[in-house]
Design a protein around this motif. Structure first.
Motif, PDB file in Angstrom:
ATOM      1  N   GLY A  98      84.566  39.680  44.748  1.00  0.00           N
ATOM      2  CA  GLY A  98      83.915  40.107  43.516  1.00  0.00           C
ATOM      3  C   GLY A  98      82.468  40.505  43.692  1.00  0.00           C
ATOM      4  O   GLY A  98      81.754  40.706  42.715  1.00  0.00           O
ATOM      5  N   SER A  99      82.005  40.629  44.940  1.00  0.00           N
ATOM      6  CA  SER A  99      80.595  40.988  45.166  1.00  0.00           C
ATOM      7  C   SER A  99      80.387  42.502  45.168  1.00  0.00           C
ATOM      8  O   SER A  99      79.328  42.981  45.524  1.00  0.00           O
ATOM      9  CB  SER A  99      80.089  40.385  46.481  1.00  0.00           C
ATOM     10  N   ARG A 100      81.403  43.251  44.780  1.00  0.00           N
ATOM     11  CA  ARG A 100      81.338  44.713  44.623  1.00  0.00           C
ATOM     12  C   ARG A 100      81.312  45.444  45.974  1.00  0.00           C
ATOM     13  O   ARG A 100      80.657  46.478  46.121  1.00  0.00           O
ATOM     14  CB  ARG A 100      80.129  45.123  43.766  1.00  0.00           C
ATOM     15  N   LYS A 101      82.027  44.881  46.952  1.00  0.00           N
ATOM     16  CA  LYS A 101      82.059  45.505  48.284  1.00  0.00           C
ATOM     17  C   LYS A 101      82.711  46.885  48.233  1.00  0.00           C
ATOM     18  O   LYS A 101      82.186  47.855  48.779  1.00  0.00           O
ATOM     19  CB  LYS A 101      82.817  44.593  49.265  1.00  0.00           C
ATOM     20  N   ASN A 150      74.338  35.942  47.050  1.00  0.00           N
ATOM     21  CA  ASN A 150      75.414  36.061  46.060  1.00  0.00           C
ATOM     22  C   ASN A 150      74.792  36.282  44.684  1.00  0.00           C
ATOM     23  O   ASN A 150      74.072  35.426  44.170  1.00  0.00           O
ATOM     24  CB  ASN A 150      76.264  34.784  46.074  1.00  0.00           C
ATOM     25  N   LEU A 151      75.063  37.430  44.075  1.00  0.00           N
ATOM     26  CA  LEU A 151      74.460  37.770  42.779  1.00  0.00           C
ATOM     27  C   LEU A 151      75.313  37.316  41.594  1.00  0.00           C
ATOM     28  O   LEU A 151      74.936  37.574  40.443  1.00  0.00           O
ATOM     29  CB  LEU A 151      74.235  39.279  42.686  1.00  0.00           C
ATOM     30  N   SER A 211      75.212  45.264  43.079  1.00  0.00           N
ATOM     31  CA  SER A 211      75.570  44.625  44.343  1.00  0.00           C
ATOM     32  C   SER A 211      74.300  44.364  45.143  1.00  0.00           C
ATOM     33  O   SER A 211      73.266  44.985  44.906  1.00  0.00           O
ATOM     34  CB  SER A 211      76.511  45.533  45.142  1.00  0.00           C
ATOM     35  N   PRO A 212      74.349  43.441  46.121  1.00  0.00           N
ATOM     36  CA  PRO A 212      73.157  43.115  46.904  1.00  0.00           C
ATOM     37  C   PRO A 212      72.645  44.315  47.711  1.00  0.00           C
ATOM     38  O   PRO A 212      73.432  45.121  48.214  1.00  0.00           O
ATOM     39  CB  PRO A 212      73.649  41.991  47.840  1.00  0.00           C
TER      40      PRO A 212
END
Length: 698
Positions: free
Chosen positions: A310-313, A484-485, A265-266
């Motif tokens: 879907g950014s793994r928050k 956004n990864l 994640s970022p």
């Protein structure tokens, strides 16, 4: 027979072997690209954690060693190796968390020897620097600048001149000029080491401009005639506003990096999650300094993170909150046991005695303090009834909050006022109608932390809502908008074998959180408690930094300055920095907020202000006057099939507000000329505005 099996004879030799000393898992890398993906953090020019890649010291972790790209000098796009240098550490893996038992200075090569280079493949480069100074190379590389290192400045220039595109300006820099190419040489001294990334950019762009204007050298006749088209408006992007991860306490920073690595994640997202956890813990024990309030003010923080689906928050937040969640689970189990005992005692009594029993033995209260979806009405009731003193509204679905009934109903303004009062003073009140007085009341010295995450589509309208801004609700939030990864989060066997539960960085972070959650904190005798909390004061250095930070941000709110349209946000910068510094100091166990801690908090607040500035309706117009004018001029030239317009025609016919403002028009024309979009030519007494041919071609 001693003959070896043919498969063994033909098996290629790996370029790197990484053996985890805890699990014994062995990963062999045969391709440089695979090695870099798994072991090198190319953005920060460092080796990733759990990288046992030094062949001479295979049991030593090279985490955070510097890692520099080596390229083929005849093909600059070809990476052929990595140079690693720094301190490798050895840990006693029998202990938890692992204890460092030795360290060694290392310097070794992975792959083939080549030329040190960084960021040469970035798109839209306006210049590239060749140098023979290693310290200068490292400084430029870490600042994200395009740079190449060679022991000879002349050779460095030859490599760049033959390998870089013609539209990229090539220059050389160092402490002493070379024999050849001295007209392209830029001298730097020791003061250059203190330059920030932006100062470096400004310095070299100015030197590039001076070299071109001097006419001493012409790298490309066509580009010299017009010059490279420069952007009319500075881009606001995540890449230009990285999250100041180094501002966090060391344990917290390492936890952020670990979560980001395991979850993919970022960094900015995981940083907000960790800060949210620290705020939740600290708000119950300490207050931030306030020179107008003897007992300080709440150190609670409001945090907001934009992240796509879907950014793994969720996973990032759960790892950051693990110690809190475990603590709450244990407290809840105790509560359930006590509740069952209370119910048993009540059930065994005749009805006439139950009322007296309840009065003498009130039922135990639910100890939960983390809420994902709760209204102000509900949380105010819990505060007023004395069930809660500290809480967090923490959700990875911010749409539930901003799109919920409270934020849409007629009572929205009242709710916003209630939340801001909670933030500012730790105060909440609820007044019901005369027919329903039960539940009315007030609560002082209560705290709430917000940690909201949501998708752009959900947040966009809310973040631009004039009511949410005008009532001061949003200006109290620290905002980040991570990159956004998606599409880059590739996995392999090495990644799959990593275990977050055994990561010493996370174990150390969770252990610290657990100790701070203890209901019996060790308070120093010099601290005066007020309702169970004490103020962490600033030392003299921190006070000086706070004053300077306040004055800088205040001056940037004047007309025409950067934060002119962000006054509601910028005016709270100093307050937010002091609160964040308090949270950092408590987490680190400091008795005072020192200069380093406050400076780090200021960097996070500045990051937030820059993120708010990305919402153009708050700070700047969507289209600058220069962009508006050049678009109009190009359109007229295309329509009239010409490459020029008379200056007088532009004065009388161009878009407003330039049309009626001679001074503004002259400023915009100058900007377009400086950025190589136009030229001013005279024929007799008539002045013409001539358009760059590239604009007419596009």
């Amino acid at each position: 027979m001693n003959a070896k099996h043919p498969d063994i004879l033909n098996k290629p030799t790996p370029i790197v072997v990484n053996i985890d000393p805890v699990t014994g898992h062995r990963v062999e890398f045969f391709q440089l690209e695979d090695f870099a993906t798994n072991c090198i953090d190319e953005r920060n020019l460092k080796v990733k954690p759990e990288s046992y890649i030094c062949s001479k010291l295979p049991s030593y972790n090279c985490e955070n060693c510097e890692a520099y790209t080596l390229i083929n000098p005849t093909q600059l796009s070809e990476v052929i190796g990595y140079a690693i240098r720094g301190i490798a550490k050895k840990y006693d893996t029998e202990q938890t968390p692992h204890k460092e038992i030795d360290s060694q200075k290392v310097s070794f090569l992975i792959g083939e020897a080549g030329v040190f280079a960084s960021s040469l493949n970035k798109p839209h480069l306006s210049y590239v620097v060749g140098t023979n100074d290693m310290d200068l190379f490292v400084q430029l590389a870490k600042a994200g600048k395009a740079v190449l290192l060679h022991q000879s400045l002349d050779e460095a220039y030859k490599i760049l001149n033959s390998g870089m595109p013609e539209n990229v300006f090539r220059l050389i820099a160092g402490k002493s000029a070379p024999k050849d190419n001295s007209d392209l040489f830029v001298q730097v001294d020791d003061s250059f080491r203190a330059f920030t990334s932006q100062q470096i950019e400004t310095f070299f762009l100015e030197k590039r401009k001076q070299i071109i204007e001097s006419g001493a050298f012409n790298q490309d006749a066509d580009s010299q005639h017009w010059g490279e088209l420069l952007p009319l408006q500075q881009e606001e992007s995540v890449a230009s506003n990285p999250y100041p991860i180094d501002a966090l306490p060391l344990l917290a920073k390492e936890a952020v990096l670990a979560i980001s690595e395991h979850v993919q994640s970022p960094i900015a997202m995981t940083a907000q999650c960790v800060i949210g956890a620290m705020s939740h813990i600290a708000q119950a024990k300490v207050n931030a300094p306030d020179r107008f309030k003897a007992h300080g003010e709440p150190c609670s923080l409001f945090l907001l993170t934009e992240g796509q689906s879907g950014s793994r928050k969720s996973t990032s937040k759960n790892l950051a909150d693990r110690a809190i969640l475990d603590y709450e689970r244990k407290q809840y189990e105790i509560y359930r046991t006590e509740l069952e005992q209370w119910k048993s005692g009540l059930a065994g009594l005749p009805k006439k005695d139950r009322e007296a029993y309840c009065a003498e033995n009130p039922p135990p209260s639910d100890p939960s303090t983390l809420y994902s979806d709760i209204t102000l009405e509900s949380i105010a009731g819990l505060f007023i009834d004395g069930i809660l003193k500290n809480a967090s509204i923490s959700s990875d679905e911010a749409g539930q909050f901003f799109g919920g009934h409270t934020m849409k109903a007629d009572t929205r303004n009242q709710a916003l006022g209630g939340y801001t009062k909670l933030f500012d003073d730790g105060y909440v009140e609820r007044t019901r109608s005369k027919s329903n007085l039960n539940g009315s009341g007030r609560a002082h010295d209560v705290r709430v932390t917000f940690n909201l995450q949501g998708q752009h589509e959900v947040l966009d309208n809310a973040l631009k809502d004039p009511v949410l801004r005008g009532q001061g609700f949003l200006p109290r939030f620290l905002l980040t908008i991570p990159e956004n990864l998606a599409g880059t989060r590739l996995q392999n066997a090495a990644y799959r074998n990593k275990n977050a539960n055994k990561d010493h960085r996370l174990i150390a972070y969770w252990t610290r959180c657990e100790s701070l959650l203890d209901s019996c904190p060790q308070v120093q005798t010099e601290h005066e408690l007020h309702n169970g909390r004490y103020v962490i004061p600033m030392n003299n250095e921190a006070i000086a930094i706070d004053t300077e930070f306040y004055n800088v941000i205040e001056s940037l709110q004047r007309v025409g300055k950067r934060f002119e349209y962000l006054q509601a946000f910028a005016s709270r910068a100093s307050q937010l920095a002091r609160r964040l510094a308090t949270v950092f100091a408590y987490f680190e166990g400091l008795q005072q907020i020192d200069g380093k801690t406050l400076q780090g908090a200021c960097e996070v607040v500045k990051h937030s202000l820059n993120e708010w500035a990305m919402y153009a309706e708050i700070e700047v117009k969507a289209e600058s006057d220069a962009e508006k004018l050049i678009k109009w001029v190009v359109g007229k030239c295309v329509q009239q099939k010409t490459d020029r317009l008379t200056y007088s025609y532009i004065q009388t016919s161009c878009p407003r507000p330039m049309q009626k403002n001679k001074t503004l028009l002259e400023m915009v024309i100058q900007q377009l000329e400086d950025s190589h979009h136009i030229k001013i030519e005279s024929l007799g007494r008539t002045r013409y505005v001539v358009i760059n041919p590239l604009l007419l071609e596009s």
